[in-house]
Design a protein around this motif. Structure first.
Motif, PDB file in Angstrom:
ATOM      1  N   ARG A   1       9.960  -4.657   9.380  1.00  0.00           N
ATOM      2  CA  ARG A   1       9.706  -5.558   8.249  1.00  0.00           C
ATOM      3  C   ARG A   1       9.374  -4.749   6.988  1.00  0.00           C
ATOM      4  O   ARG A   1       9.818  -5.106   5.891  1.00  0.00           O
ATOM      5  CB  ARG A   1       8.551  -6.518   8.577  1.00  0.00           C
ATOM      6  N   ILE A   2       8.591  -3.690   7.145  1.00  0.00           N
ATOM      7  CA  ILE A   2       8.253  -2.850   5.988  1.00  0.00           C
ATOM      8  C   ILE A   2       9.523  -2.220   5.410  1.00  0.00           C
ATOM      9  O   ILE A   2       9.724  -2.196   4.195  1.00  0.00           O
ATOM     10  CB  ILE A   2       7.230  -1.765   6.396  1.00  0.00           C
ATOM     11  N   ALA A   3      10.394  -1.732   6.296  1.00  0.00           N
ATOM     12  CA  ALA A   3      11.653  -1.142   5.835  1.00  0.00           C
ATOM     13  C   ALA A   3      12.455  -2.161   5.030  1.00  0.00           C
ATOM     14  O   ALA A   3      13.023  -1.843   3.981  1.00  0.00           O
ATOM     15  CB  ALA A   3      12.468  -0.642   7.031  1.00  0.00           C
ATOM     16  N   GLU A   4      12.474  -3.394   5.522  1.00  0.00           N
ATOM     17  CA  GLU A   4      13.210  -4.450   4.822  1.00  0.00           C
ATOM     18  C   GLU A   4      12.602  -4.721   3.448  1.00  0.00           C
ATOM     19  O   GLU A   4      13.319  -4.852   2.446  1.00  0.00           O
ATOM     20  CB  GLU A   4      13.216  -5.727   5.676  1.00  0.00           C
ATOM     21  N   ILE A   5      11.275  -4.790   3.378  1.00  0.00           N
ATOM     22  CA  ILE A   5      10.609  -5.055   2.092  1.00  0.00           C
ATOM     23  C   ILE A   5      10.880  -3.919   1.104  1.00  0.00           C
ATOM     24  O   ILE A   5      11.144  -4.156  -0.074  1.00  0.00           O
ATOM     25  CB  ILE A   5       9.079  -5.226   2.297  1.00  0.00           C
ATOM     26  N   LEU A   6      10.847  -2.678   1.606  1.00  0.00           N
ATOM     27  CA  LEU A   6      11.054  -1.521   0.728  1.00  0.00           C
ATOM     28  C   LEU A   6      12.538  -1.251   0.478  1.00  0.00           C
ATOM     29  O   LEU A   6      12.885  -0.379  -0.321  1.00  0.00           O
ATOM     30  CB  LEU A   6      10.383  -0.278   1.329  1.00  0.00           C
ATOM     31  N   GLY A   7      13.398  -1.980   1.189  1.00  0.00           N
ATOM     32  CA  GLY A   7      14.844  -1.821   0.987  1.00  0.00           C
ATOM     33  C   GLY A   7      15.383  -0.491   1.484  1.00  0.00           C
ATOM     34  O   GLY A   7      16.266   0.109   0.870  1.00  0.00           O
ATOM     35  N   ILE A   8      14.848  -0.024   2.616  1.00  0.00           N
ATOM     36  CA  ILE A   8      15.302   1.248   3.178  1.00  0.00           C
ATOM     37  C   ILE A   8      15.664   1.056   4.656  1.00  0.00           C
ATOM     38  O   ILE A   8      15.251   0.097   5.287  1.00  0.00           O
ATOM     39  CB  ILE A   8      14.210   2.344   3.035  1.00  0.00           C
ATOM     40  N   PRO A   9      16.480   1.975   5.220  1.00  0.00           N
ATOM     41  CA  PRO A   9      16.857   1.818   6.633  1.00  0.00           C
ATOM     42  C   PRO A   9      15.710   2.164   7.586  1.00  0.00           C
ATOM     43  O   PRO A   9      14.736   2.817   7.184  1.00  0.00           O
ATOM     44  CB  PRO A   9      18.012   2.811   6.811  1.00  0.00           C
TER      45      PRO A   9
ATOM     46  N   ALA B   1       0.833  -1.210   0.000  1.00  0.00           N
ATOM     47  CA  ALA B   1       0.000   0.000   0.000  1.00  0.00           C
ATOM     48  C   ALA B   1       0.867   1.260   0.000  1.00  0.00           C
ATOM     49  O   ALA B   1       0.571   2.230  -0.684  1.00  0.00           O
ATOM     50  CB  ALA B   1      -0.937  -0.013   1.209  1.00  0.00           C
ATOM     51  N   ILE B   2       1.968   1.227   0.776  1.00  0.00           N
ATOM     52  CA  ILE B   2       2.864   2.392   0.846  1.00  0.00           C
ATOM     53  C   ILE B   2       3.574   2.597  -0.496  1.00  0.00           C
ATOM     54  O   ILE B   2       3.772   3.729  -0.939  1.00  0.00           O
ATOM     55  CB  ILE B   2       3.907   2.209   1.974  1.00  0.00           C
ATOM     56  N   SER B   3       3.928   1.496  -1.146  1.00  0.00           N
ATOM     57  CA  SER B   3       4.719   1.608  -2.382  1.00  0.00           C
ATOM     58  C   SER B   3       3.932   2.286  -3.508  1.00  0.00           C
ATOM     59  O   SER B   3       4.519   2.750  -4.471  1.00  0.00           O
ATOM     60  CB  SER B   3       5.239   0.237  -2.816  1.00  0.00           C
ATOM     61  N   THR B   4       2.603   2.351  -3.356  1.00  0.00           N
ATOM     62  CA  THR B   4       1.814   3.056  -4.369  1.00  0.00           C
ATOM     63  C   THR B   4       1.785   4.563  -4.096  1.00  0.00           C
ATOM     64  O   THR B   4       1.232   5.322  -4.874  1.00  0.00           O
ATOM     65  CB  THR B   4       0.351   2.544  -4.396  1.00  0.00           C
ATOM     66  N   GLN B   5       2.350   4.978  -2.950  1.00  0.00           N
ATOM     67  CA  GLN B   5       2.374   6.401  -2.586  1.00  0.00           C
ATOM     68  C   GLN B   5       3.754   6.983  -2.900  1.00  0.00           C
ATOM     69  O   GLN B   5       4.737   6.261  -3.026  1.00  0.00           O
ATOM     70  CB  GLN B   5       2.092   6.580  -1.082  1.00  0.00           C
TER      71      GLN B   5
END
Lengths: 257, 327
Positions: free
Chosen positions: A130-138, A104-108
């Protein structure tokens, strides 16, 4: 500066827990509130927006109950809200929640993702990292101070026995400790305005996800209420007698000192 | 083929932290029941000497990742090294302490490994179908959930300090030196400064004894009588939300649903009425003592021992009595 804030609707801290079966916690008649630490995350986002401009988007996963938390955030001043609500998401673990919310965040369009340091219901503190890991950010957890400039976040976070200061490039995920700020109360005009702000509800299909690909790893086998504690013994006598008696009970009977 | 039970060991001042010894002890017991190998994983710099200590508590194997890049904890570097090690060795179960490091590291590693994670567990048991089940308190302990990872491996969990006893079972472990390489993408966050607060007192969440004060303490300086008692008992000092909200004590000392959840051996509640959200945070203490002038205070319904009276009179007397016992 576009900021996504993750919020969750939870039981009020004064709520008693009642089980409707050994695999279900009853929500009947329970007052629900926005997770207290999420209020700090919303406040941090609003302060950044006021200082640097941009948009604050609040995102939640949950039933229609979660609309209340989102409306509260909109009334505090957030610009718009996204709720992911799907029958397949009623009993989920943190793996599922993170996959769904990250999608959902990646569409923003986002520069910063904020959330509370923990949700006071499930208390796992997993989803933001976990979200940070999925999005590849710290990410940085349990943050008590945050400064955003030149595309970087400098944060102070609590560690065991002290604090540390971390600098991260944006976008990044930051979770708020209570001491980060004092959340504002929604104003009456804020509450009126919130009713007209966009609140979009998305299903898994809307996000292009199937229930299978985000299936939980962990399962709850059963819930149980902790055994009730029995009221113990009142130690009698004048203060000196009582103190002496208590110390000796703790030493000889309970064997804890 | 998945194999082994791992404990991610934390160290402080050159020795293994107590919570990690608890996990090694509990891990050794589970490993024996499951016929598995117990491995300790130690990350840091100049830590080779800790392998022997891990062996004292039942580790069959110790993975040592010793590198200057790992001298201070950082989410990125530690995740990089640990996730690779897990990927190469495919353990069945990976245990972390539910500490600042464990809570930060475990979710990130679990996500990278595609694993489930049971957070803040207070008990675990061998299970034929699911390998292991965990008990974890939710809503700050108002309800317990028994959870398992039926299919996904590895299983991961963070375990609350003080959940298991420390038991020695000396072994001579096989030491495996891990080649440390950190992906550039994991080095984006930079640790600029670590400031340890030299309070000299044990952290609340690890303390075996806690002396806590509520609104009945009346003024911030009155907490000195609780500190005197805590000094004698080697205890930490906590506070209720009412005390924190009234400005008597800083938030970091708050025990309860929106503060810290604790389960010490002894919890001494002074001038605390016993609101639901406070009880939730200390309910699992082994022995609870309440000192309160209101005989109707809710705290007495959960206290093993209670004194109805003026805490300003009783606490200093109790301190003196404890001194005599400790002498």
């Amino acid at each position: 500066m576009n900021i996504v804030v993750l919020v969750k609707q939870v039981f009020d801290t004064e709520a008693k827990i009642v089980l409707s079966s050994n695999t279900q916690i009853s929500a009947d008649g329970v007052t629900q509130i926005m997770n207290p630490y999420d209020e700090n995350a919303v406040e941090a986002a609003l302060q950044l927006k006021e200082a640097q401009g941009g948009e604050v988007i609040v995102v939640s996963m949950g039933s229609q109950k979660a609309v209340e938390a989102l409306r509260t955030a909109l009334a505090m001043g957030a610009d718009r809200a996204v709720l992911v609500d799907d029958p397949a998401l009623i009993e989920t673990d943190e793996f599922t929640a993170a996959q769904v919310l990250a999608k959902a965040i990646s569409t923003q369009n986002y520069d910063l993702i904020l959330s509370g340091k923990v949700a006071i219901d499930g208390q796992s503190s997993q989803v933001p990292a976990r979200i940070a890991e999925i999005l590849g950010i710290p990410h940085a957890n349990v943050v008590t101070k945050m400064e955003i400039k030149d595309g970087k976040a400098e944060v102070t976070r609590e560690i065991d026995g002290g604090i540390e200061i971390i600098e991260m490039p944006l976008p990044a995920v930051v979770t708020a400790q209570k001491s980060l700020n004092d959340p504002r109360y929604p104003s009456v005009p804020g509450i009126m305005k919130a009713k007209k702000k966009e609140l979009k509800t998305l299903s898994l299909a809307d996000l292009g996800l199937s229930a299978d690909e985000v299936a939980s790893k962990m399962a709850v086998l059963e819930y149980s209420l902790p055994p009730a504690r029995q009221a113990g013994r009142l130690v009698q006598g004048d203060p000196a007698q009582a103190a002496s008696e208590l110390a000796s009970l703790l030493h000889s009977e309970a064997k804890v000192i | 083929m998945s194999k082994g039970i791992w404990v991610v060991v934390e160290q402080a001042q050159g020795s293994i932290r107590k919570v990690s010894l608890e996990l090694l002890s509990a891990g050794a017991k589970l490993a024996a029941e499951k016929g598995e190998e117990l491995a300790a994983v130690i990350l840091g710099s100049g830590i080779g000497n800790l392998a022997g200590e891990a062996g004292q508590y039942g580790a069959d194997k110790v993975f040592v990742a010793d590198d200057a890049k790992l001298a201070d904890y950082s989410t990125g570097a530690y995740t990089s090294v640990l996730a690779k090690l897990i990927n190469e060795n495919e353990p069945n179960l990976v245990l972390f302490g539910n500490t600042a490091v464990g809570k930060d590291l475990a979710p990130r590693v679990a996500q990278r490994a595609g694993a489930g994670l049971a957070s803040d567990c207070t008990a675990m048991a061998a299970d034929d179908a699911a390998f292991v089940t965990f008990s974890r308190p939710l809503y700050a302990g108002k309800v317990n959930a028994k959870v398992a990872s039926p299919a996904a491996r590895p299983i991961m969990a963070t375990i609350r300090p003080n959940s298991f006893p420390v038991v020695e079972s000396p072994k001579t472990p096989e030491v495996v030196n891990v080649a440390v390489s950190v992906d550039a993408a994991d080095l984006r966050a930079i640790l600029k400064e670590v400031i340890m607060q030299a309070s000299g007192r044990v952290p609340l969440t690890e303390a075996t004894i806690i002396v806590s004060g509520g609104r009945g303490m009346k003024a911030p300086e009155n907490f000195s009588i609780l500190e005197d008692l805590a000094d004698v008992l080697g205890a930490a000092v906590g506070a209720s939300r009412a005390a924190v909200d009234s400005g008597l004590r800083d938030y970091e000392f708050q025990v309860g649903q929106t503060g810290k959840t604790v389960s010490p051996v002894l919890y001494i509640a002074c001038g605390i009425s016993g609101a639901i959200q406070h009880l939730a945070g200390m309910f699992s203490s082994q022995v609870i003592v309440a000192i309160n002038k209101d005989p109707e205070a809710n705290i007495f319904t959960v206290a093993d021992y209670g004194i109805v009276g003026d805490l300003f009179e009783i606490v200093p007397l109790l301190t003196e009595e404890c001194k005599k016992i400790k002498a």
